[in-house]
Design a protein around this motif. Structure first.
Motif, PDB file in Angstrom:
ATOM      1  N   GLN A 110     -35.748  35.468  54.114  1.00 44.11           N
ATOM      2  CA  GLN A 110     -35.110  34.566  55.076  1.00 44.11           C
ATOM      3  C   GLN A 110     -35.871  33.251  55.159  1.00 44.11           C
ATOM      4  OE1 GLN A 110     -32.982  36.074  58.685  1.00 44.11           O
ATOM      5  NE2 GLN A 110     -34.755  35.235  59.715  1.00 44.11           N
ATOM      6  N   LEU A 111     -35.151  32.145  54.985  1.00 45.10           N
ATOM      7  CA  LEU A 111     -35.753  30.821  54.999  1.00 45.10           C
ATOM      8  C   LEU A 111     -35.539  30.109  56.332  1.00 45.10           C
ATOM      9  CD1 LEU A 111     -34.640  29.720  51.428  1.00 45.10           C
ATOM     10  CD2 LEU A 111     -36.823  30.753  52.112  1.00 45.10           C
ATOM     11  N   PHE A 112     -34.419  30.397  56.974  1.00 43.93           N
ATOM     12  CA  PHE A 112     -34.173  29.856  58.314  1.00 43.93           C
ATOM     13  C   PHE A 112     -33.109  30.698  58.994  1.00 43.93           C
ATOM     14  CE2 PHE A 112     -31.350  27.376  55.495  1.00 43.93           C
ATOM     15  CZ  PHE A 112     -30.124  27.526  56.127  1.00 43.93           C
ATOM     16  N   ILE A 113     -33.149  30.695  60.323  1.00 47.49           N
ATOM     17  CA  ILE A 113     -32.132  31.384  61.115  1.00 47.49           C
ATOM     18  C   ILE A 113     -31.993  30.651  62.440  1.00 47.49           C
ATOM     19  CG2 ILE A 113     -33.781  33.039  62.091  1.00 47.49           C
ATOM     20  CD1 ILE A 113     -31.446  35.120  62.022  1.00 47.49           C
ATOM     21  N   GLN A 114     -30.770  30.519  62.913  1.00 43.40           N
ATOM     22  CA  GLN A 114     -30.509  29.864  64.194  1.00 43.40           C
ATOM     23  C   GLN A 114     -29.571  30.750  65.017  1.00 43.40           C
ATOM     24  OE1 GLN A 114     -31.654  26.813  65.487  1.00 43.40           O
ATOM     25  NE2 GLN A 114     -33.100  26.899  63.787  1.00 43.40           N
ATOM     26  N   GLY A 115     -29.839  30.844  66.305  1.00 43.69           N
ATOM     27  CA  GLY A 115     -29.031  31.671  67.188  1.00 43.69           C
ATOM     28  C   GLY A 115     -29.794  32.918  67.583  1.00 43.69           C
ATOM     29  N   PRO A 116     -29.094  33.801  68.295  1.00 45.60           N
ATOM     30  CA  PRO A 116     -27.660  33.751  68.581  1.00 45.60           C
ATOM     31  C   PRO A 116     -27.306  32.740  69.672  1.00 45.60           C
ATOM     32  CG  PRO A 116     -28.633  35.695  69.584  1.00 45.60           C
ATOM     33  CD  PRO A 116     -29.710  35.055  68.778  1.00 45.60           C
ATOM     34  N   PHE A 117     -26.152  32.102  69.494  1.00 41.04           N
ATOM     35  CA  PHE A 117     -25.604  31.180  70.475  1.00 41.04           C
ATOM     36  C   PHE A 117     -24.528  31.907  71.276  1.00 41.04           C
ATOM     37  CE2 PHE A 117     -27.008  28.662  66.831  1.00 41.04           C
ATOM     38  CZ  PHE A 117     -27.869  27.775  67.453  1.00 41.04           C
ATOM     39  N   GLN A 118     -24.405  31.549  72.526  1.00 44.61           N
ATOM     40  CA  GLN A 118     -23.524  32.274  73.431  1.00 44.61           C
ATOM     41  C   GLN A 118     -22.061  32.232  73.010  1.00 44.61           C
ATOM     42  OE1 GLN A 118     -24.131  31.087  77.482  1.00 44.61           O
ATOM     43  NE2 GLN A 118     -22.993  32.801  78.331  1.00 44.61           N
ATOM     44  N   GLU A 119     -21.618  31.080  72.478  1.00 43.26           N
ATOM     45  CA  GLU A 119     -20.230  30.988  72.022  1.00 43.26           C
ATOM     46  C   GLU A 119     -20.119  30.069  70.824  1.00 43.26           C
ATOM     47  OE1 GLU A 119     -16.410  30.743  74.599  1.00 43.26           O
ATOM     48  OE2 GLU A 119     -16.803  28.681  73.960  1.00 43.26           O
ATOM     49  N   GLY A 120     -19.475  30.577  69.779  1.00 41.64           N
ATOM     50  CA  GLY A 120     -19.243  29.803  68.569  1.00 41.64           C
ATOM     51  C   GLY A 120     -18.207  30.516  67.730  1.00 41.64           C
ATOM     52  N   THR A 121     -17.925  29.986  66.556  1.00 43.82           N
ATOM     53  CA  THR A 121     -17.006  30.637  65.628  1.00 43.82           C
ATOM     54  C   THR A 121     -17.710  30.808  64.293  1.00 43.82           C
ATOM     55  OG1 THR A 121     -16.059  28.607  64.690  1.00 43.82           O
ATOM     56  CG2 THR A 121     -15.048  29.471  66.721  1.00 43.82           C
ATOM     57  N   ASN A 122     -17.162  31.678  63.472  1.00 51.19           N
ATOM     58  CA  ASN A 122     -17.754  31.910  62.163  1.00 51.19           C
ATOM     59  C   ASN A 122     -17.706  30.643  61.313  1.00 51.19           C
ATOM     60  OD1 ASN A 122     -18.883  34.245  60.591  1.00 51.19           O
ATOM     61  ND2 ASN A 122     -17.384  33.507  59.122  1.00 51.19           N
ATOM     62  N   ASN A 123     -16.588  29.906  61.382  1.00 50.83           N
ATOM     63  CA  ASN A 123     -16.463  28.683  60.583  1.00 50.83           C
ATOM     64  C   ASN A 123     -17.497  27.635  60.986  1.00 50.83           C
ATOM     65  OD1 ASN A 123     -14.344  29.561  58.976  1.00 50.83           O
ATOM     66  ND2 ASN A 123     -12.766  28.785  60.353  1.00 50.83           N
ATOM     67  N   ILE A 124     -17.731  27.496  62.280  1.00 49.57           N
ATOM     68  CA  ILE A 124     -18.747  26.545  62.739  1.00 49.57           C
ATOM     69  C   ILE A 124     -20.120  26.970  62.224  1.00 49.57           C
ATOM     70  CG2 ILE A 124     -19.990  25.661  64.751  1.00 49.57           C
ATOM     71  CD1 ILE A 124     -17.384  25.676  66.291  1.00 49.57           C
ATOM     72  N   GLY A 125     -20.399  28.273  62.319  1.00 48.04           N
ATOM     73  CA  GLY A 125     -21.686  28.779  61.840  1.00 48.04           C
ATOM     74  C   GLY A 125     -21.878  28.536  60.357  1.00 48.04           C
ATOM     75  N   GLU A 126     -20.818  28.748  59.567  1.00 52.50           N
ATOM     76  CA  GLU A 126     -20.897  28.515  58.120  1.00 52.50           C
ATOM     77  C   GLU A 126     -21.162  27.039  57.831  1.00 52.50           C
ATOM     78  OE1 GLU A 126     -20.691  30.832  55.800  1.00 52.50           O
ATOM     79  OE2 GLU A 126     -19.392  32.457  56.464  1.00 52.50           O
ATOM     80  N   PHE A 127     -20.510  26.171  58.582  1.00 53.74           N
ATOM     81  CA  PHE A 127     -20.694  24.723  58.419  1.00 53.74           C
ATOM     82  C   PHE A 127     -22.122  24.319  58.753  1.00 53.74           C
ATOM     83  CE2 PHE A 127     -20.718  20.627  60.795  1.00 53.74           C
ATOM     84  CZ  PHE A 127     -20.415  19.753  59.750  1.00 53.74           C
ATOM     85  N   LEU A 128     -22.624  24.789  59.897  1.00 51.84           N
ATOM     86  CA  LEU A 128     -23.986  24.452  60.305  1.00 51.84           C
ATOM     87  C   LEU A 128     -25.019  24.992  59.313  1.00 51.84           C
ATOM     88  CD1 LEU A 128     -23.771  25.102  64.158  1.00 51.84           C
ATOM     89  CD2 LEU A 128     -23.889  22.878  62.999  1.00 51.84           C
ATOM     90  N   ALA A 129     -24.756  26.182  58.793  1.00 54.88           N
ATOM     91  CA  ALA A 129     -25.680  26.780  57.822  1.00 54.88           C
ATOM     92  C   ALA A 129     -25.763  25.928  56.556  1.00 54.88           C
ATOM     93  CB  ALA A 129     -25.231  28.195  57.476  1.00 54.88           C
TER      94      ALA A 129
END
Length: 213
Positions: A110-129
């Motif tokens: 693992q090189l980086f990890i963010q979250g967990p965030f209280q509310e988001g979507t999978n698409n937003i997470g994929e974009f941010l990643a």
């Protein structure tokens, strides 16, 4: 079509913890639970053993994968480029508790990890990643490529926007703050990193997969 194989779900953190015999039961324990930790297993024994261990020792470790593609198709696709980073996101519900991460494609370190965030979507997470991965590779002047299994995230990065239908509220403001930063980074940075679609049907789940469902 063959009979769907039964799965068992270990919940380390949720409304109730334990091993559950259906996805709906697992979802009931993890939905709207901030920081939920869960993963699927092919046998009850494996799920029960995992419950006694640490969640972080199990995420991203999937069972042996056998592709259903023909030898000719596999030959045409080839093997992954291991000089790369792979990114992925996970969301418990859509929207729901969301997190994302990036790993070394070969070692799955693992090189980086963010979250967990209280509310988001999978698409937003994929974009941010993806943007997080781009920023790290540029900072390190790395020639590695970047894998994602999300065509939507690739499109958003290419257009330098986040086309989510999720509306801003107090619950998801931290996620939208990151989205704004990501868009700003894309508009103000050039990069040479090649973003490549992960071939799930040929290679199995992307190495950064959280291995939950």
């Amino acid at each position: 079509m063959g009979k769907k194989k039964k799965k068992y779900y270990t919940v380390w953190k949720g409304h109730h913890t334990g091993v559950f015999e259906s996805w709906n039961d697992c979802k009931a324990q993890t939905k709207d639970y901030q920081g939920a930790q869960y993963k699927s297993f092919s046998t009850f024994e494996a799920a029960k053993k995992a419950l006694k261990g640490n969640y972080k020792d199990y995420i991203g470790k999937s069972k042996k994968f056998t592709s259903e593609l023909s030898d000719m198709q596999l030959k045409k696709i080839g093997l992954p480029n291991y000089n790369s980073i792979s990114v992925d996101a996970a969301s418990s519900g859509n929207p729901g508790v969301m997190e994302y991460r990036g790993v070394d494609t070969k070692t799955k370190k693992q090189l980086f990890i963010q979250g967990p965030f209280q509310e988001g979507t999978n698409n937003i997470g994929e974009f941010l990643a993806l943007v997080h991965g781009l920023a790290i590779l540029k900072k390190n002047n790395s020639k590695r490529i970047l894998y994602t299994d999300s065509k939507i995230a690739m499109s958003w990065v290419r257009k330098k926007t986040c086309n989510t239908k999720l509306e801003l509220n107090n619950k998801n403001k931290p996620v939208f703050d990151l989205v704004d930063r990501a868009i700003d980074w894309l508009k103000n940075n050039d990069y040479s990193t090649v973003i490549v679609k992960w071939e799930t049907k040929a290679w199995g789940e992307i190495p950064a997969d959280f291995g939950r469902k």
